[in-house]
Write a protein that holds these residues in place. Structure first.
Motif, PDB file in Angstrom:
ATOM      1  N   SER A 208       0.827  -1.213   0.000  1.00 61.73           N
ATOM      2  CA  SER A 208       0.000   0.000   0.000  1.00 61.73           C
ATOM      3  C   SER A 208       0.862   1.264   0.000  1.00 61.73           C
ATOM      4  O   SER A 208       0.494   2.261  -0.631  1.00 61.73           O
ATOM      5  CB  SER A 208      -0.951   0.001   1.194  1.00 61.73           C
ATOM      6  OG  SER A 208      -0.235  -0.039   2.404  1.00 61.73           O
ATOM      7  N   GLU A 209       2.005   1.241   0.678  1.00 60.28           N
ATOM      8  CA  GLU A 209       2.915   2.388   0.645  1.00 60.28           C
ATOM      9  C   GLU A 209       3.482   2.577  -0.762  1.00 60.28           C
ATOM     10  O   GLU A 209       3.608   3.708  -1.240  1.00 60.28           O
ATOM     11  CB  GLU A 209       4.063   2.190   1.637  1.00 60.28           C
ATOM     12  CG  GLU A 209       3.660   2.288   3.083  1.00 60.28           C
ATOM     13  CD  GLU A 209       4.791   1.913   4.031  1.00 60.28           C
ATOM     14  OE1 GLU A 209       5.761   1.250   3.605  1.00 60.28           O
ATOM     15  OE2 GLU A 209       4.701   2.286   5.208  1.00 60.28           O
ATOM     16  N   ILE A 210       3.804   1.472  -1.426  1.00 64.18           N
ATOM     17  CA  ILE A 210       4.320   1.544  -2.795  1.00 64.18           C
ATOM     18  C   ILE A 210       3.248   2.116  -3.718  1.00 64.18           C
ATOM     19  O   ILE A 210       3.524   2.980  -4.557  1.00 64.18           O
ATOM     20  CB  ILE A 210       4.785   0.158  -3.274  1.00 64.18           C
ATOM     21  CG1 ILE A 210       5.958  -0.334  -2.430  1.00 64.18           C
ATOM     22  CG2 ILE A 210       5.169   0.183  -4.751  1.00 64.18           C
ATOM     23  CD1 ILE A 210       6.285  -1.804  -2.601  1.00 64.18           C
ATOM     24  N   LEU A 211       2.012   1.658  -3.545  1.00 65.58           N
ATOM     25  CA  LEU A 211       0.909   2.146  -4.367  1.00 65.58           C
ATOM     26  C   LEU A 211       0.671   3.633  -4.132  1.00 65.58           C
ATOM     27  O   LEU A 211       0.469   4.400  -5.087  1.00 65.58           O
ATOM     28  CB  LEU A 211      -0.364   1.349  -4.081  1.00 65.58           C
ATOM     29  CG  LEU A 211      -1.564   1.698  -4.942  1.00 65.58           C
ATOM     30  CD1 LEU A 211      -1.309   1.338  -6.402  1.00 65.58           C
ATOM     31  CD2 LEU A 211      -2.793   0.990  -4.436  1.00 65.58           C
ATOM     32  N   ASP A 212       0.700   4.067  -2.879  1.00 68.25           N
ATOM     33  CA  ASP A 212       0.518   5.492  -2.566  1.00 68.25           C
ATOM     34  C   ASP A 212       1.603   6.335  -3.218  1.00 68.25           C
ATOM     35  O   ASP A 212       1.327   7.414  -3.755  1.00 68.25           O
ATOM     36  CB  ASP A 212       0.517   5.716  -1.054  1.00 68.25           C
ATOM     37  CG  ASP A 212      -0.711   5.131  -0.378  1.00 68.25           C
ATOM     38  OD1 ASP A 212      -1.704   4.863  -1.081  1.00 68.25           O
ATOM     39  OD2 ASP A 212      -0.663   4.937   0.859  1.00 68.25           O
ATOM     40  N   GLU A 213       2.843   5.849  -3.183  1.00 68.39           N
ATOM     41  CA  GLU A 213       3.946   6.581  -3.812  1.00 68.39           C
ATOM     42  C   GLU A 213       3.763   6.650  -5.325  1.00 68.39           C
ATOM     43  O   GLU A 213       4.022   7.679  -5.951  1.00 68.39           O
ATOM     44  CB  GLU A 213       5.276   5.902  -3.459  1.00 68.39           C
ATOM     45  CG  GLU A 213       6.491   6.578  -4.029  1.00 68.39           C
ATOM     46  CD  GLU A 213       6.776   7.942  -3.422  1.00 68.39           C
ATOM     47  OE1 GLU A 213       7.495   8.727  -4.063  1.00 68.39           O
ATOM     48  OE2 GLU A 213       6.277   8.234  -2.320  1.00 68.39           O
ATOM     49  N   LEU A 214       3.296   5.555  -5.922  1.00 65.71           N
ATOM     50  CA  LEU A 214       3.054   5.541  -7.367  1.00 65.71           C
ATOM     51  C   LEU A 214       1.950   6.524  -7.744  1.00 65.71           C
ATOM     52  O   LEU A 214       2.074   7.260  -8.729  1.00 65.71           O
ATOM     53  CB  LEU A 214       2.690   4.129  -7.836  1.00 65.71           C
ATOM     54  CG  LEU A 214       2.414   3.962  -9.328  1.00 65.71           C
ATOM     55  CD1 LEU A 214       3.689   4.178 -10.134  1.00 65.71           C
ATOM     56  CD2 LEU A 214       1.838   2.587  -9.605  1.00 65.71           C
ATOM     57  N   VAL A 215       0.887   6.567  -6.963  1.00 65.37           N
ATOM     58  CA  VAL A 215      -0.209   7.508  -7.223  1.00 65.37           C
ATOM     59  C   VAL A 215       0.284   8.936  -7.072  1.00 65.37           C
ATOM     60  O   VAL A 215      -0.046   9.809  -7.891  1.00 65.37           O
ATOM     61  CB  VAL A 215      -1.412   7.224  -6.277  1.00 65.37           C
ATOM     62  CG1 VAL A 215      -2.433   8.337  -6.338  1.00 65.37           C
ATOM     63  CG2 VAL A 215      -2.040   5.895  -6.621  1.00 65.37           C
ATOM     64  N   ARG A 216       1.065   9.199  -6.039  1.00 65.42           N
ATOM     65  CA  ARG A 216       1.604  10.548  -5.830  1.00 65.42           C
ATOM     66  C   ARG A 216       2.494  10.959  -6.984  1.00 65.42           C
ATOM     67  O   ARG A 216       2.423  12.084  -7.481  1.00 65.42           O
ATOM     68  CB  ARG A 216       2.376  10.615  -4.517  1.00 65.42           C
ATOM     69  CG  ARG A 216       2.834  12.021  -4.136  1.00 65.42           C
ATOM     70  CD  ARG A 216       3.826  12.009  -3.003  1.00 65.42           C
ATOM     71  NE  ARG A 216       5.048  11.296  -3.308  1.00 65.42           N
ATOM     72  CZ  ARG A 216       6.015  11.723  -4.132  1.00 65.42           C
ATOM     73  NH1 ARG A 216       5.878  12.862  -4.772  1.00 65.42           N
ATOM     74  NH2 ARG A 216       7.098  11.018  -4.326  1.00 65.42           N
ATOM     75  N   MET A 217       3.335  10.040  -7.439  1.00 63.64           N
ATOM     76  CA  MET A 217       4.285  10.351  -8.503  1.00 63.64           C
ATOM     77  C   MET A 217       3.601  10.552  -9.858  1.00 63.64           C
ATOM     78  O   MET A 217       3.950  11.458 -10.605  1.00 63.64           O
ATOM     79  CB  MET A 217       5.316   9.224  -8.635  1.00 63.64           C
ATOM     80  CG  MET A 217       6.330   9.428  -9.737  1.00 63.64           C
ATOM     81  SD  MET A 217       7.338   7.968 -10.017  1.00 63.64           S
ATOM     82  CE  MET A 217       8.199   7.829  -8.482  1.00 63.64           C
ATOM     83  N   THR A 218       2.623   9.701 -10.171  1.00 63.75           N
ATOM     84  CA  THR A 218       2.021   9.722 -11.507  1.00 63.75           C
ATOM     85  C   THR A 218       0.734  10.519 -11.589  1.00 63.75           C
ATOM     86  O   THR A 218       0.259  10.796 -12.690  1.00 63.75           O
ATOM     87  CB  THR A 218       1.715   8.289 -11.973  1.00 63.75           C
ATOM     88  OG1 THR A 218       0.784   7.695 -11.084  1.00 63.75           O
ATOM     89  CG2 THR A 218       2.978   7.468 -12.056  1.00 63.75           C
ATOM     90  N   LYS A 219       0.142  10.848 -10.440  1.00 62.91           N
ATOM     91  CA  LYS A 219      -1.151  11.517 -10.393  1.00 62.91           C
ATOM     92  C   LYS A 219      -2.222  10.676 -11.097  1.00 62.91           C
ATOM     93  O   LYS A 219      -3.043  11.174 -11.870  1.00 62.91           O
ATOM     94  CB  LYS A 219      -1.073  12.924 -10.990  1.00 62.91           C
ATOM     95  CG  LYS A 219      -0.157  13.837 -10.206  1.00 62.91           C
ATOM     96  CD  LYS A 219      -0.001  15.174 -10.849  1.00 62.91           C
ATOM     97  CE  LYS A 219       0.903  16.101 -10.094  1.00 62.91           C
ATOM     98  NZ  LYS A 219       2.184  15.592  -9.708  1.00 62.91           N
TER      99      LYS A 219
END
Length: 192
Positions: free
Chosen positions: A124-135
């Motif tokens: 979930s932390e990896i997914l949150d970072e991906l969402v933050r990075m890619t919008k």
């Protein structure tokens, strides 16, 4: 059929059901094949969230490299395409030397790579970072999908209730059979 419908809905909805922006060209993950050394989060991300990402973004290339050692970093690379003004055909035709130099560095001029360190992080932390990075935008369930989820949940609850009733009946029949066998044994003992 209900199990298949549940699995299909699990792929269409849930964490990782995101629509990535059009400028994302490729996602590459590199992590160890075993979970030792902080590689459990990337492995879970690969098994659960990456399936949904690929379902909703079929044009994005997603590659996995599981040849890293446990002490190596676990990295996700997100490749973005950059807006690149195309050179006019007149300037390229008039100067062939410039054509050779641009093709050599074409990849570095047309894409930007951002990385996420996945080691010792949860999926979930990896997914949150991906969402933050890619919008990326989350996929919302439609009214039909919500209704299908509700019906499947009702069927699951009914199935659990029916299983409990069936277990009670089986236990009662088994107990009656044991009592009957015991009574037959007692009758045989008295006759002898």
């Amino acid at each position: 059929m209900r199990k298949l419908q549940t699995k299909l809905l699990a792929i269409r909805l849930g964490s990782g059901a995101l629509v990535l922006p059009k400028d994302i060209k490729r996602i590459h993950m590199r992590f160890a094949p075993r979970i030792e050394g902080g590689h459990m989060g990337p492995r879970k991300f690969w098994h659960h969230e990456l399936i949904r990402l690929k379902y909703h973004n079929p044009a994005v290339f997603m590659t996995i490299d599981r040849n890293a050692r446990a002490e190596d970093p676990a990295v996700m690379s997100v490749h973005f395409t950059l807006p690149n003004p195309t050179p006019s055909s007149d300037s390229a035709a008039s100067n062939p030397a410039s054509l050779d130099s641009t093709t050599a560095t074409d990849a570095s001029l047309t894409e930007r790579v951002s990385t996420i360190d996945m080691k010792h992080r949860t999926s979930s932390e990896i997914l949150d970072e991906l969402v933050r990075m890619t919008k990326a935008q989350a996929v919302e369930a439609t009214a039909a999908e919500r209704e299908e989820l509700r019906l499947l949940e009702e069927q699951r609850v009914r199935s659990v209730r029916d299983s409990a009733k069936s277990a009670e009946v089986k236990a009662r029949v088994k107990r009656e059979k044991q009592l009957l066998e015991q009574a037959r044994g007692d009758m045989a003992a008295q006759a002898a």
